[in-house]
Design a protein around this motif. Structure first.
Motif, PDB file in Angstrom:
ATOM      1  N   HIS A   1       0.823  -1.208   0.000  1.00 29.57           N
ATOM      2  CA  HIS A   1       0.000   0.000   0.000  1.00 29.57           C
ATOM      3  C   HIS A   1       0.857   1.257   0.000  1.00 29.57           C
ATOM      4  O   HIS A   1       0.461   2.286  -0.535  1.00 29.57           O
ATOM      5  CB  HIS A   1      -0.932  -0.004   1.217  1.00 29.57           C
ATOM      6  CG  HIS A   1      -1.943   1.099   1.201  1.00 29.57           C
ATOM      7  ND1 HIS A   1      -1.760   2.277   1.915  1.00 29.57           N
ATOM      8  CD2 HIS A   1      -3.122   1.226   0.545  1.00 29.57           C
ATOM      9  CE1 HIS A   1      -2.806   3.057   1.714  1.00 29.57           C
ATOM     10  NE2 HIS A   1      -3.644   2.460   0.887  1.00 29.57           N
ATOM     11  N   GLU A   2       2.048   1.175   0.598  1.00 27.81           N
ATOM     12  CA  GLU A   2       2.933   2.340   0.654  1.00 27.81           C
ATOM     13  C   GLU A   2       3.301   2.835  -0.747  1.00 27.81           C
ATOM     14  O   GLU A   2       3.603   4.018  -0.926  1.00 27.81           O
ATOM     15  CB  GLU A   2       4.202   1.995   1.438  1.00 27.81           C
ATOM     16  CG  GLU A   2       3.954   1.753   2.927  1.00 27.81           C
ATOM     17  CD  GLU A   2       5.184   1.233   3.655  1.00 27.81           C
ATOM     18  OE1 GLU A   2       6.266   1.212   3.029  1.00 27.81           O
ATOM     19  OE2 GLU A   2       5.063   0.858   4.831  1.00 27.81           O
TER      20      GLU A   2
ATOM     21  N   GLN B   1       1.269   1.910  -3.506  1.00 32.36           N
ATOM     22  CA  GLN B   1       0.093   1.702  -4.345  1.00 32.36           C
ATOM     23  C   GLN B   1      -0.187   2.963  -5.152  1.00 32.36           C
ATOM     24  O   GLN B   1      -0.165   4.074  -4.623  1.00 32.36           O
ATOM     25  CB  GLN B   1      -1.106   1.350  -3.458  1.00 32.36           C
ATOM     26  CG  GLN B   1      -2.350   0.933  -4.217  1.00 32.36           C
ATOM     27  CD  GLN B   1      -3.411   0.388  -3.267  1.00 32.36           C
ATOM     28  OE1 GLN B   1      -3.140  -0.497  -2.462  1.00 32.36           O
ATOM     29  NE2 GLN B   1      -4.624   0.924  -3.359  1.00 32.36           N
ATOM     30  N   TYR B   2      -0.484   2.791  -6.431  1.00 33.72           N
ATOM     31  CA  TYR B   2      -0.609   3.941  -7.328  1.00 33.72           C
ATOM     32  C   TYR B   2      -1.787   4.835  -6.942  1.00 33.72           C
ATOM     33  O   TYR B   2      -1.654   6.047  -6.838  1.00 33.72           O
ATOM     34  CB  TYR B   2      -0.768   3.460  -8.785  1.00 33.72           C
ATOM     35  CG  TYR B   2      -1.074   4.573  -9.753  1.00 33.72           C
ATOM     36  CD1 TYR B   2      -0.085   5.516 -10.066  1.00 33.72           C
ATOM     37  CD2 TYR B   2      -2.330   4.713 -10.333  1.00 33.72           C
ATOM     38  CE1 TYR B   2      -0.354   6.559 -10.940  1.00 33.72           C
ATOM     39  CE2 TYR B   2      -2.602   5.750 -11.202  1.00 33.72           C
ATOM     40  CZ  TYR B   2      -1.610   6.670 -11.510  1.00 33.72           C
ATOM     41  OH  TYR B   2      -1.882   7.694 -12.360  1.00 33.72           O
ATOM     42  N   SER B   3      -2.945   4.246  -6.765  1.00 31.46           N
ATOM     43  CA  SER B   3      -4.142   5.025  -6.471  1.00 31.46           C
ATOM     44  C   SER B   3      -4.691   4.610  -5.102  1.00 31.46           C
ATOM     45  O   SER B   3      -4.952   3.428  -4.872  1.00 31.46           O
ATOM     46  CB  SER B   3      -5.204   4.779  -7.554  1.00 31.46           C
ATOM     47  OG  SER B   3      -6.398   5.480  -7.250  1.00 31.46           O
ATOM     48  N   ARG B   4      -4.861   5.582  -4.203  1.00 29.54           N
ATOM     49  CA  ARG B   4      -5.355   5.247  -2.877  1.00 29.54           C
ATOM     50  C   ARG B   4      -6.055   6.459  -2.257  1.00 29.54           C
ATOM     51  O   ARG B   4      -5.725   7.609  -2.547  1.00 29.54           O
ATOM     52  CB  ARG B   4      -4.225   4.769  -1.961  1.00 29.54           C
ATOM     53  CG  ARG B   4      -3.066   5.751  -1.846  1.00 29.54           C
ATOM     54  CD  ARG B   4      -1.953   5.164  -1.008  1.00 29.54           C
ATOM     55  NE  ARG B   4      -0.891   6.112  -0.831  1.00 29.54           N
ATOM     56  CZ  ARG B   4       0.138   5.957   0.021  1.00 29.54           C
ATOM     57  NH1 ARG B   4       0.198   4.867   0.744  1.00 29.54           N
ATOM     58  NH2 ARG B   4       1.062   6.868   0.130  1.00 29.54           N
ATOM     59  N   LEU B   5      -7.014   6.142  -1.402  1.00 25.07           N
ATOM     60  CA  LEU B   5      -7.748   7.168  -0.665  1.00 25.07           C
ATOM     61  C   LEU B   5      -7.263   7.300   0.763  1.00 25.07           C
ATOM     62  O   LEU B   5      -7.435   8.343   1.383  1.00 25.07           O
ATOM     63  CB  LEU B   5      -9.247   6.835  -0.644  1.00 25.07           C
ATOM     64  CG  LEU B   5      -9.968   6.777  -1.995  1.00 25.07           C
ATOM     65  CD1 LEU B   5     -11.399   6.288  -1.800  1.00 25.07           C
ATOM     66  CD2 LEU B   5      -9.952   8.140  -2.662  1.00 25.07           C
ATOM     67  N   TYR B   6      -6.675   6.224   1.297  1.00 26.02           N
ATOM     68  CA  TYR B   6      -6.357   6.154   2.725  1.00 26.02           C
ATOM     69  C   TYR B   6      -4.850   6.176   2.958  1.00 26.02           C
ATOM     70  O   TYR B   6      -4.062   5.844   2.060  1.00 26.02           O
ATOM     71  CB  TYR B   6      -6.976   4.897   3.339  1.00 26.02           C
ATOM     72  CG  TYR B   6      -8.476   4.867   3.211  1.00 26.02           C
ATOM     73  CD1 TYR B   6      -9.285   5.515   4.130  1.00 26.02           C
ATOM     74  CD2 TYR B   6      -9.079   4.209   2.131  1.00 26.02           C
ATOM     75  CE1 TYR B   6     -10.663   5.510   3.991  1.00 26.02           C
ATOM     76  CE2 TYR B   6     -10.462   4.214   1.983  1.00 26.02           C
ATOM     77  CZ  TYR B   6     -11.244   4.855   2.917  1.00 26.02           C
ATOM     78  OH  TYR B   6     -12.594   4.862   2.769  1.00 26.02           O
ATOM     79  N   ARG B   7      -4.476   6.514   4.181  1.00 24.28           N
ATOM     80  CA  ARG B   7      -3.060   6.657   4.516  1.00 24.28           C
ATOM     81  C   ARG B   7      -2.451   5.349   4.998  1.00 24.28           C
ATOM     82  O   ARG B   7      -1.248   5.273   5.255  1.00 24.28           O
ATOM     83  CB  ARG B   7      -2.901   7.751   5.581  1.00 24.28           C
ATOM     84  CG  ARG B   7      -3.350   9.122   5.088  1.00 24.28           C
ATOM     85  CD  ARG B   7      -3.432  10.152   6.185  1.00 24.28           C
ATOM     86  NE  ARG B   7      -2.119  10.508   6.705  1.00 24.28           N
ATOM     87  CZ  ARG B   7      -1.932  11.359   7.712  1.00 24.28           C
ATOM     88  NH1 ARG B   7      -2.991  11.938   8.300  1.00 24.28           N
ATOM     89  NH2 ARG B   7      -0.724  11.653   8.145  1.00 24.28           N
ATOM     90  N   SER B   8      -3.255   4.321   5.179  1.00 21.95           N
ATOM     91  CA  SER B   8      -2.710   2.992   5.527  1.00 21.95           C
ATOM     92  C   SER B   8      -3.629   1.910   4.956  1.00 21.95           C
ATOM     93  O   SER B   8      -4.745   2.197   4.547  1.00 21.95           O
ATOM     94  CB  SER B   8      -2.594   2.819   7.037  1.00 21.95           C
ATOM     95  OG  SER B   8      -3.860   2.668   7.644  1.00 21.95           O
TER      96      SER B   8
END
Length: 226
Positions: free
Chosen positions: A216-217, A219-226
């Motif tokens: 996730h660190e 990850q190209y597209s994300r909404l959340y910080r973890s």
């Protein structure tokens, strides 16, 4: 439970508390990206497994011990369990999450003036404060019964996970509430486990979750910080 304690608990376990809990998914967004979570059934399986295998066996029993330690003003135990919790955050995101929210809750407690001198001095003297440590301090300062505070902590965690699923699977609002309602037995069981585990029975060995967090660190597209 006195009305004042209940009202304090509702306030400090609320998702509206300004400490940023809504901005974290605790690895769930990476599970969504990988396809491990894709619908209501897989979302429930993920949350229930995370609850039973991680939260009930590490985060909740550790929070239980912190609440006891603050209640007894055993600050050596507070420091020991807080250090162990921070050390258990095995990815950059998981560590940053608990430190950021712990800092925010510590600051909020100081600004609201709800903790007495000894408790607040101890909390503010720590170079880094984990979220369970700050929460346990609030529970002791406001004289909230530990059993109810533990259940509220577990429910707040589950509620946040369900909200991530509502936004990102996506699930409908009613489906999300149905999912949350279906977790009642698992939440009650987690509370019992947290209160009865011995120290040497605690653990959070979840390499799959750690790998998802590391992915996730970057990850190209994300909404959340973890």
């Amino acid at each position: 439970m006195q009305a004042s304690a209940l009202l304090h608990l509702l306030q400090f376990a609320s998702p509206a508390l300004p400490i940023g809990a809504y901005s974290y998914s605790q690895g769930l967004e990476a599970a969504l990206e990988s396809g491990a979570v894709r619908d209501a059934a897989s979302a429930r399986h993920w949350i229930a497994e995370h609850l039973a295998g991680v939260v009930a066996r590490w985060e909740a029993p550790l929070c239980w011990r912190l609440m006891q330690a603050f209640e007894q003003q055993d600050f050596d135990s507070v420091r020991r369990w807080s250090e162990r919790f921070i050390a258990s955050r095995d990815t950059a995101e998981f560590r940053a999450e608990t430190i950021q929210m712990g800092y925010s809750l510590t600051k909020l407690l100081g600004e609201l003036g709800v903790a007495d001198g000894a408790l607040m001095t101890m909390l503010q003297s720590e170079p880094e404060v984990a979220l369970p440590t700050a929460y346990a301090c609030a529970v002791a300062a406001l004289r909230i019964p530990r059993e109810q505070a533990l259940l509220a902590m577990l429910f707040a965690w589950a509620e946040n996970q369900v909200l991530v699923c509502v936004k990102s699977v996506p699930l409908g609002q009613v489906a999300g509430q149905r999912l949350l309602l279906s977790l009642r037995a698992e939440l009650e069981a987690a509370a019992v486990t947290a209160q009865t585990l011995q120290d040497d029975e605690m653990g959070n060995w979840t390499p799959g979750l750690s790998l998802l967090s590391m992915r996730h660190e970057v990850q190209y597209s994300r909404l959340y910080r973890s």
